[in-house]
Design an enzyme around this catalytic site. Structure first.
Site, short mmCIF file in Angstrom:
data_model
loop_
_atom_site.label_atom_id
_atom_site.label_comp_id
_atom_site.label_asym_id
_atom_site.label_seq_id
_atom_site.Cartn_x
_atom_site.Cartn_y
_atom_site.Cartn_z
CG ASN A 287 -1.69 1.24 1.44
OD1 ASN A 287 -1.81 2.05 0.51
ND2 ASN A 287 -2.26 1.43 2.62
CE LYS B 177 0.32 3.46 4.86
NZ LYS B 177 0.13 3.59 6.26
CG HIS C 173 -5.64 1.70 5.42
ND1 HIS C 173 -5.21 2.65 6.31
CD2 HIS C 173 -4.58 0.87 5.20
CE1 HIS C 173 -3.94 2.41 6.61
NE2 HIS C 173 -3.53 1.35 5.95
CD GLU D 186 -2.85 5.42 6.89
OE1 GLU D 186 -2.90 5.49 5.65
OE2 GLU D 186 -1.89 4.93 7.50
CD GLU E 154 -3.44 -2.81 7.49
OE1 GLU E 154 -2.33 -2.98 6.99
OE2 GLU E 154 -4.12 -1.79 7.30
N GLY F 172 2.57 2.05 10.69
CA GLY F 172 3.50 3.16 10.51
C GLY F 172 4.22 3.58 11.78
CB SER G 1 5.49 -1.88 11.90
OG SER G 1 5.04 -0.56 12.13
C1 PEP Z 1 -0.62 0.00 6.09
O1 PEP Z 1 -0.66 1.16 5.72
O2 PEP Z 1 -1.55 -0.75 5.82
C2 PEP Z 1 0.53 -0.46 6.85
C3 PEP Z 1 0.50 -1.64 7.37
O3 PEP Z 1 1.57 0.43 6.97
P1 PEP Z 1 3.02 0.11 7.60
O4 PEP Z 1 3.50 -1.17 6.98
O5 PEP Z 1 3.87 1.28 7.21
O6 PEP Z 1 2.84 -0.03 9.07
#
Ligand code: PEP
Length: 253
Positions: A12, A14, A100, A102, A170, A176, A216
């Site tokens: 992703n 983003k 997601h 976000e 998630e 992040g 992460s």
């Molecule tokens: C994500 O945006 O779905 C995500 C898991 O980000 P990151 O790997 O940077 O934590």
């Protein structure tokens, strides 16, 4: 019968990158993917919407799939700035990420909205990656399972199958932040999600449906997470922007 779930390694991006980065990043992944001897995993790239076309071209013929980070629940109309599932399908997208954290937080997307979007996406033949996850506050309050269960039940369309749906667990506190769920925490949640899927879509579909982990994930922690019995891949943000790291995660399958 043996259960076969081809791990999904999904990036992703983003709101990162411009056209030249997209060509370089997707082009390098395409070369590596094409040259591998045996396909041990499915690779997916979800770039920002205007880069979908260039990424589709960069990976054409390799087997790498391209997806969107969102779609609208209507197929057309007066929705300035939005993208329909039908349009994404016509741009050769195979997947769409929905819900997601976000978007749940910044765009106030509710489970009902995500359910609507997923239903429309399935109707036009897109596969959905439905994201669920608890905040740190919810985890500390002992509400991890109930929060995830509720999001899953309320966002998953009735017509969901192992073919058209992937669930992404998630934990919001891991996205992040560099804080990753421990293998025990991840397996515990993935197992609970699969048990819930047994009730929602039936044992056959639930056994085949992929549940990927996001938060992460990086080349160092990927091997341990991807080896867990109910972790069927990863949804990767930051590390998907670095070819070497994203590729290493795939190799950890
Ligand atoms: C994500 O945006 O779905 C995500 C898991 O980000 P990151 O790997 O940077 O934590």
């Amino acid at each position: 019968m043996a259960i076969t779930r081809l791990p999904l390694i999904a990036g992703n991006w983003k709101m990162n990158g411009v056209k030249k980065h997209a060509n370089k990043l997707a082009g390098s992944l395409a070369k590596r993917f094409r040259n591998q001897k045996k396909q041990k995993f499915e690779m997916l790239i979800c770039p920002p919407a205007p880069l979908i076309g260039p990424v589709v071209e960069a990976v054409r013929g390799t087997g790498i799939a391209v997806g969107s980070q969102d779609c609208h629940f209507e197929n057309a109309g007066a929705y300035t700035g939005e993208m329909s599932a039908e349009l994404l399908k016509s741009m050769e997208c195979k997947y769409v990420i929905l819900g997601h954290s976000e978007r749940r937080t910044l765009n106030k997307e509710t489970d009902a909205v995500i359910l609507n979007k997923a239903t429309t996406a399935h109707k036009v033949g897109l596969r959905t990656i439905i994201c669920i996850g608890e905040t740190l506050k919810q985890r500390e309050a002992g509400r991890t399972k109930s929060v995830n269960r509720k999001q899953l039940i309320n966002s998953l369309p009735h017509q969901a199958t192992a073919k058209n749906t992937v669930i992404a667990y998630e934990p919001v506190w891991a996205i992040g932040t560099g804080k990753v769920a421990s293998p025990d925490q991840a397996q515990d949640m993935h197992q609970m999600i699969r048990a819930e899927l047994y009730k929602l879509v039936g044992p056959a579909e639930a056994d085949e449906m992929r549940i990927v982990y996001g938060g992460s994930m990086n080349p160092i922690n990927a091997r341990e997470l991807l080896a867990l019995p109910d972790v069927d891949g990863g949804l990767i943000g930051g590390a998907s922007l670095i070819v070497k790291d994203f590729w290493s995660i795939g190799q950890a399958v």
